[in-house]
Scaffold this motif. Structure first.
Motif, PDB file in Angstrom:
ATOM      1  N   THR A  88       2.489  -1.806  10.536  1.00 35.24           N
ATOM      2  CA  THR A  88       3.544  -0.863  10.180  1.00 35.24           C
ATOM      3  C   THR A  88       3.765  -0.924   8.671  1.00 35.24           C
ATOM      4  OG1 THR A  88       5.260  -2.510  10.573  1.00 35.24           O
ATOM      5  CG2 THR A  88       4.697  -1.072  12.422  1.00 35.24           C
ATOM      6  N   THR A  89       2.720  -1.284   7.940  1.00 35.35           N
ATOM      7  CA  THR A  89       2.802  -1.423   6.492  1.00 35.35           C
ATOM      8  C   THR A  89       1.606  -0.753   5.843  1.00 35.35           C
ATOM      9  OG1 THR A  89       2.923  -2.998   4.651  1.00 35.35           O
ATOM     10  CG2 THR A  89       1.617  -3.681   6.548  1.00 35.35           C
ATOM     11  N   ASP A  90       1.799  -0.289   4.629  1.00 34.36           N
ATOM     12  CA  ASP A  90       0.689   0.246   3.844  1.00 34.36           C
ATOM     13  C   ASP A  90       0.052  -0.848   2.992  1.00 34.36           C
ATOM     14  OD1 ASP A  90       0.972   2.853   4.766  1.00 34.36           O
ATOM     15  OD2 ASP A  90       2.370   3.392   3.180  1.00 34.36           O
ATOM     16  N   PHE A  91       0.620  -2.046   3.009  1.00 37.58           N
ATOM     17  CA  PHE A  91       0.157  -3.147   2.172  1.00 37.58           C
ATOM     18  C   PHE A  91      -0.538  -4.204   3.041  1.00 37.58           C
ATOM     19  CE2 PHE A  91       4.107  -1.346   0.469  1.00 37.58           C
ATOM     20  CZ  PHE A  91       3.620  -0.809  -0.713  1.00 37.58           C
ATOM     21  N   VAL A  92      -1.586  -3.789   3.723  1.00 40.08           N
ATOM     22  CA  VAL A  92      -2.243  -4.634   4.726  1.00 40.08           C
ATOM     23  C   VAL A  92      -2.792  -5.915   4.126  1.00 40.08           C
ATOM     24  CG1 VAL A  92      -4.136  -4.743   6.399  1.00 40.08           C
ATOM     25  CG2 VAL A  92      -2.744  -2.679   6.230  1.00 40.08           C
ATOM     26  N   GLU A  93      -3.569  -5.825   3.065  1.00 39.23           N
ATOM     27  CA  GLU A  93      -4.192  -7.026   2.504  1.00 39.23           C
ATOM     28  C   GLU A  93      -3.155  -7.991   1.937  1.00 39.23           C
ATOM     29  OE1 GLU A  93      -7.537  -6.172   0.014  1.00 39.23           O
ATOM     30  OE2 GLU A  93      -8.472  -4.942   1.572  1.00 39.23           O
TER      31      GLU A  93
END
Length: 173
Positions: A22-27
């Motif tokens: 549920t995030t765009d900041f996966v890494e």
């Protein structure tokens, strides 16, 4: 705490789990050595979970936690919410918002008509606000061209093109 993913299932027999993000900041959120706070679906006390391994599998993170080394050990995490502290919130560029900041905001027209609160966000490419109006949901394209957001005031003022709201039927009380 900010929700960044939910464990979907185990993967393989070496303790890996696949996460629906549920995030765009996966890494940044799921990188090796990072810490997430996990909570079982039934609730309970959150647990700190250190990420031992990270890789992408079919567009989703596949990770292992700490000393989890078998499918049997990993099964307990299915359905767990994975969170990070609010202090880990990433700064966003202008006119980009976290969904949870928009949900609950009151949507009003520039003429002063109250549509209702944002119930959810719909779509990936063409994003729409799902607004809970008195007679049912109203879908409003979320575009900078006619949506003005004030997160602090929990208010979104829209300048809808002629007929846009009529597509949703009789939405007024």
């Amino acid at each position: 705490m900010l929700l960044v993913g939910i464990v979907a299932r185990t993967h393989g027999n070496r303790g890996e789990v696949v996460v629906n993000t549920t995030t765009d900041f996966v890494e940044e959120r799921f990188g090796e050595g990072g810490v997430l706070w996990g909570r079982p679906p039934a609730g309970g006390t959150p647990e700190a979970l250190r990420i031992r391994t990270f890789r992408m599998h079919l567009g989703r993170p596949a990770i292992t936690f700490g000393d989890v080394a078998s499918i049997n050990d990993a099964e307990r995490f299915t359905g767990w919410e994975l969170r990070v502290p609010e202090s880990a919130r990433q700064a966003l560029p202008a006119h980009v918002y976290y969904q949870y900041d928009l949900i609950g905001c009151t949507v009003v027209t520039d003429a002063g008509d109250v549509i209702g609160p944002v119930r959810s966000i719909d779509g990936d490419g063409q994003v729409r606000l799902v607004v809970a109006a008195p007679k049912g949901d109203v879908l409003v394209p979320f575009t900078q061209a006619f949506c003005e957001v004030d997160v602090a005031a929990r208010r979104i003022v829209i300048r809808p093109p002629e007929g846009l709201l009529d597509v949703n039927g009789d939405w007024r009380e």
